[in-house]
Design a protein around this motif. Structure first.
Motif, PDB file in Angstrom:
ATOM      1  N   UNK A 146       2.757 -17.692   3.285  1.00 21.73           N
ATOM      2  CA  UNK A 146       4.050 -17.982   3.064  1.00 21.73           C
ATOM      3  C   UNK A 146       5.265 -17.584   3.925  1.00 21.73           C
ATOM      4  N   UNK A 147       5.015 -16.842   4.641  1.00 21.86           N
ATOM      5  CA  UNK A 147       6.063 -15.945   5.357  1.00 21.86           C
ATOM      6  C   UNK A 147       5.753 -16.446   7.059  1.00 21.86           C
ATOM      7  N   UNK A 148       4.785 -16.857   7.344  1.00 22.69           N
ATOM      8  CA  UNK A 148       4.707 -17.026   8.834  1.00 22.69           C
ATOM      9  C   UNK A 148       4.643 -18.633   8.761  1.00 22.69           C
ATOM     10  N   UNK A 185      15.414 -15.064   9.110  1.00 16.83           N
ATOM     11  CA  UNK A 185      14.520 -15.805  10.073  1.00 16.83           C
ATOM     12  C   UNK A 185      14.378 -15.407  11.486  1.00 16.83           C
ATOM     13  N   UNK A 186      13.282 -14.791  11.746  1.00 17.30           N
ATOM     14  CA  UNK A 186      12.822 -14.133  12.969  1.00 17.30           C
ATOM     15  C   UNK A 186      12.246 -15.364  13.789  1.00 17.30           C
ATOM     16  N   UNK A 187      12.692 -15.625  14.821  1.00 18.39           N
ATOM     17  CA  UNK A 187      12.091 -16.790  15.751  1.00 18.39           C
ATOM     18  C   UNK A 187      11.678 -16.636  16.924  1.00 18.39           C
ATOM     19  N   UNK A 188      11.940 -15.334  17.515  1.00 15.48           N
ATOM     20  CA  UNK A 188      11.338 -14.908  18.687  1.00 15.48           C
ATOM     21  C   UNK A 188      11.316 -13.432  19.129  1.00 15.48           C
ATOM     22  N   UNK A 232       8.957 -15.621   9.747  1.00 12.38           N
ATOM     23  CA  UNK A 232       8.527 -15.397  10.887  1.00 12.38           C
ATOM     24  C   UNK A 232       7.834 -16.693  11.593  1.00 12.38           C
ATOM     25  N   UNK A 233       8.455 -16.740  12.726  1.00  8.78           N
ATOM     26  CA  UNK A 233       7.707 -17.904  13.460  1.00  8.78           C
ATOM     27  C   UNK A 233       6.283 -17.426  14.029  1.00  8.78           C
ATOM     28  N   UNK A 278       4.979  -8.733  16.443  1.00 11.92           N
ATOM     29  CA  UNK A 278       5.203  -8.308  15.340  1.00 11.92           C
ATOM     30  C   UNK A 278       4.200  -8.544  14.077  1.00 11.92           C
ATOM     31  N   UNK A 279       3.745  -9.955  14.161  1.00 14.61           N
ATOM     32  CA  UNK A 279       2.841 -10.144  13.045  1.00 14.61           C
ATOM     33  C   UNK A 279       1.597  -9.278  12.995  1.00 14.61           C
ATOM     34  N   UNK A 280       1.233  -8.861  14.242  1.00 15.33           N
ATOM     35  CA  UNK A 280       0.152  -8.041  14.264  1.00 15.33           C
ATOM     36  C   UNK A 280       0.272  -6.567  13.983  1.00 15.33           C
ATOM     37  N   UNK A 281       1.327  -6.200  14.058  1.00 17.96           N
ATOM     38  CA  UNK A 281       2.059  -4.714  13.648  1.00 17.96           C
ATOM     39  C   UNK A 281       1.872  -4.834  12.089  1.00 17.96           C
TER      40      UNK A 281
END
Length: 502
Positions: free
Chosen positions: A285-287, A325-328, A413-414, A420-423
Motif C-alpha cells: 500500500x505504500x509503494x 510523498x517521496x518521489x525520488x 514512496x515512488x 530507500x525501499x531496499x533499506x
C-alpha cells in the motif's frame, strides 16, 4: 623390510581394519599424506568435500565456492581439516582462514583446530605463534620448507591477511563479514596469482539480513558457475534426532523464522532485528506512483556522507491527504560537496522547475540535511544550496515516529526510489541495537535516516493552496432562474413551493 600390504577390495579393507595395529599404522600414514577424508561425517561433510574437489578438477581457479549449511553441520571443523590436510600434503602452502573478528578465533579456530590435530604424530604437529600455525613434513625433499594456516579477523581490519601470496582462502561466517567484497577483491584476490590450485570458499549460516553481499552477489554468482552447495538440516542424515531436539530447545519450533533461517537455510530477514519491521506488511500500500496534487511545497532532505553514502530524498506533503510523498532519491558516496551540489541542482531542475510547478511553490522549496556546519555553510555560500540542519534529537523517538507512519500508511514512496525501499526492507540493527548495520549493499541505512528527518520536519499544517483561490465562491447566473410574483394572496412561485415541501 616389512612386506607391503596390498588391498584390492572393500571386503579386504574391512578385514584389515579390524586389526588395531593396522588401523594405527593406517591413520599415521594418512597424516603423512595429508588425507583427512576418513574423519569426515559420511553425508554432509563428505558431500561438500567431494563437490569442491570434483568442481576444482573440472574448472580450476579461485572463483569463490559458496556453501550454505545448517547450524552444527561442522563447517569450521571441516574447513580447518581441509587446511591442515593441504599444509601437510604440500610444502610452501599458505592457507588463510578468515573470520568476522579475531575474537572469533578463540571460540572457533583454536578449539576446532585442536580437535582436528588430535592424534596427529608428534613430528607433524604444527607450531603455533599468535594466530599462525606452521607445518613441516619430514617426507618433503626440502627440509626447510613450511606451510602455514593464518587467521584473519576482517571486521576489525579490512586488510587483515594481506601478503605476498596464498593458495587457499576460507571465509567462515561470510554472511557476517562487513567488508567481504573489498577483502576478496583487494586483499585475497591478487594473492592467488601464480599459486598452486588456488581455491576460495565462502561458508556461512544464513545471515540475519538479505542485504549482505554474500546473499546478493556471491551466492548468485556461485550458482551461475555451479560452485554453490546447500546442506539443509532436513536433507542431512548426519543431523540426528538428538541434534534436532537440542536445537528445538534453543532455536525454537520448525515454523519459526530462526529455525527456517538457521536450520533450513532460508533467505529470510528476522523482523525482530529490522529497523522498520512494519514495512513488510505495509509495502503493497505504500509503494505506489502518486499523481502530484495541483498545489504542494517541495521538500528535500539529505543525510550527507563521504565514505558513508549520501542519501538525498525529494518529496512533499500532500496536504489534503495528509501523506508524506517521496518521489525520488540520490544515493552516492565518495562525492565532493561540489559534485553533490551538481547532482542536487540537476534533480531540482527536473523535479521542481519553476516553469512547471510555479514561482511560489519553488520559492517555498525547503532543504534540510544531516551534515556538519561547515558542509552546510559551503553548500549555501559556494553552491547556492541553503540547507537547514536536520532535527536529530531523541533518535529513538524519531525511529518510532517513522515506524508508526509506515504502519499507518502515512508515507507513500515512488517505486523508483529503489535504494530507500531496499533499506526499509532489509535494514537491521546491530547486535546491541545501538546503531544500524553497515555493509556494502545497505550503506549505513542513510535513506532511513533521511526519511525519518523528513517525516519529523514535514509541513503537515501548511496549506499550499493560494489564499485568493481558497476564498473564491462559485456564483450561479441569475439568468437560470426567474422569479414569479405571488397572485390573489397565494404564492404561485414554484421555488417557494419547492422549499416549503422540502
Amino acid at each position: 623390510m616389512t612386506e607391503p600390504i596390498i588391498i584390492s577390495s572393500d571386503l579386504e579393507a574391512r578385514e584389515h581394519c579390524k586389526d588395531p595395529e593396522f588401523r594405527a599404522l593406517l591413520r599415521r600414514e594418512l597424516w603423512y599424506q595429508g588425507n583427512f577424508e576418513h574423519a569426515l561425517r559420511p553425508h554432509g561433510q563428505a558431500q561438500v568435500h567431494k563437490f569442491i574437489e570434483d568442481t576444482q578438477k573440472k574448472a580450476p581457479g579461485p572463483r569463490p565456492f559458496c556453501a550454505e549449511t545448517h547450524r552444527r553441520w561442522g563447517k569450521s571443523h571441516y574447513f580447518l581439516a581441509r587446511g591442515v590436510g593441504r599444509c601437510l600434503r604440500l610444502p610452501g602452502q599458505r592457507f588463510i582462514y578468515a573470520l568476522p573478528t579475531k575474537e572469533d578465533a578463540k571460540d572457533i579456530v583454536i578449539p576446532n583446530l585442536s580437535r582436528v590435530i588430535e592424534g596427529c604424530p608428534a613430528e607433524l604437529r604444527p607450531k603455533k605463534s599468535g594466530l599462525t600455525w606452521t607445518f613441516q613434513n619430514p617426507r618433503w625433499k626440502d627440509k626447510e620448507a613450511v606451510s602455514t594456516i593464518e587467521v584473519a579477523g576482517i571486521n576489525s581490519d579490512k586488510d587483515a591477511g594481506r601478503g605476498g601470496g596464498c593458495d587457499e582462502v576460507v571465509v567462515d561466517e561470510a554472511g557476517y563479514v562487513l567488508n567481504l567484497e573489498y577483502w576478496l577483491r583487494e586483499v585475497a584476490g591478487p594473492q592467488f596469482v601464480g599459486r598452486y590450485n588456488a581455491t576460495c570458499s565462502l561458508i556461512s549460516s544464513t545471515p540475519k539480513t538479505m542485504s549482505h553481499p554474500y546473499i546478493q552477489k556471491y551466492i548468485p554468482e556461485a550458482k551461475a558457475f555451479n560452485r554453490y552447495i546447500r546442506i539443509r538440516g532436513s536433507d542431512n542424515p548426519d543431523f540426528t534426532p538428538a541434534d534436532r531436539d537440542i536445537l528445538h530447545q534453543i532455536v525454537g519450533p520448525e515454523d519459526s523464522i530462526a529455525w527456517r533461517r538457521e536450520i533450513e537455510c532460508e533467505h529470510i530477514t528476522d523482523e525482530e532485528d529490522m529497523i522498520v519491521p512494519e514495512f513488510t506488511c505495509s509495502k503493497a500500500e505504500i509503494v505506489k506512483k502518486i499523481r502530484r496534487p495541483d498545489f504542494f511545497y517541495p521538500d528535500i532532505c539529505a543525510d550527507v556522507g563521504y565514505a558513508d553514502y549520501t542519501h538525498i530524498l525529494f518529496g512533499y506533503v500532500h496536504f489534503t491527504e495528509q501523506k508524506l510523498i517521496i518521489e525520488d532519491e540520490i544515493w552516492v558516496h565518495y562525492r565532493t560537496l561540489g559534485e553533490l551540489a551538481d547532482l542536487i541542482h540537476r534533480a531540482e531542475n527536473e523535479l521542481y522547475n519553476p516553469k512547471d510547478i510555479g514561482e511560489e511553490p519553488y520559492k517555498r522549496l525547503r532543504r534540510v540535511a544531516d551534515a556538519t556546519p561547515i558542509d552546510l555553510e559551503t553548500l549555501a555560500r559556494d553552491h547556492g544550496l541553503p540547507f537547514g540542519a536536520a532535527a536529530k534529537h531523541n533518535a529513538d523517538a524519531t525511529i518510532a515516529q517513522l515506524r508508526t507512519a509506515i504502519q499507518e500508511r502515512t508515507i507513500m514512496i515512488h517505486p523508483r526510489c529503489k535504494q530507500l525501499l531496499y533499506q526499509l526492507e532489509n535494514g537491521i540493527w546491530n547486535e546491541r541495537r545501538t546503531d544500524f548495520v553497515r555493509n556494502e549493499t545497505l550503506g549505513h541505512c542513510d535513506g532511513i535516516k533521511a526519511l525519518s528527518y523528513m517525516l519529523r520536519m514535514a509541513r503537515w499544517r501548511i496549506n499550499p493552496k493560494p489564499a485568493e483561490m481558497s476564498h473564491t465562491r462559485q456564483t450561479v447566473s441569475s439568468s437560470k432562474f426567474k422569479y414569479i410574483p405571488p397572485s390573489s394572496g397565494r404564492s404561485d412561485n414554484p421555488i417557494v413551493r419547492a422549499l416549503r415541501r422540502g
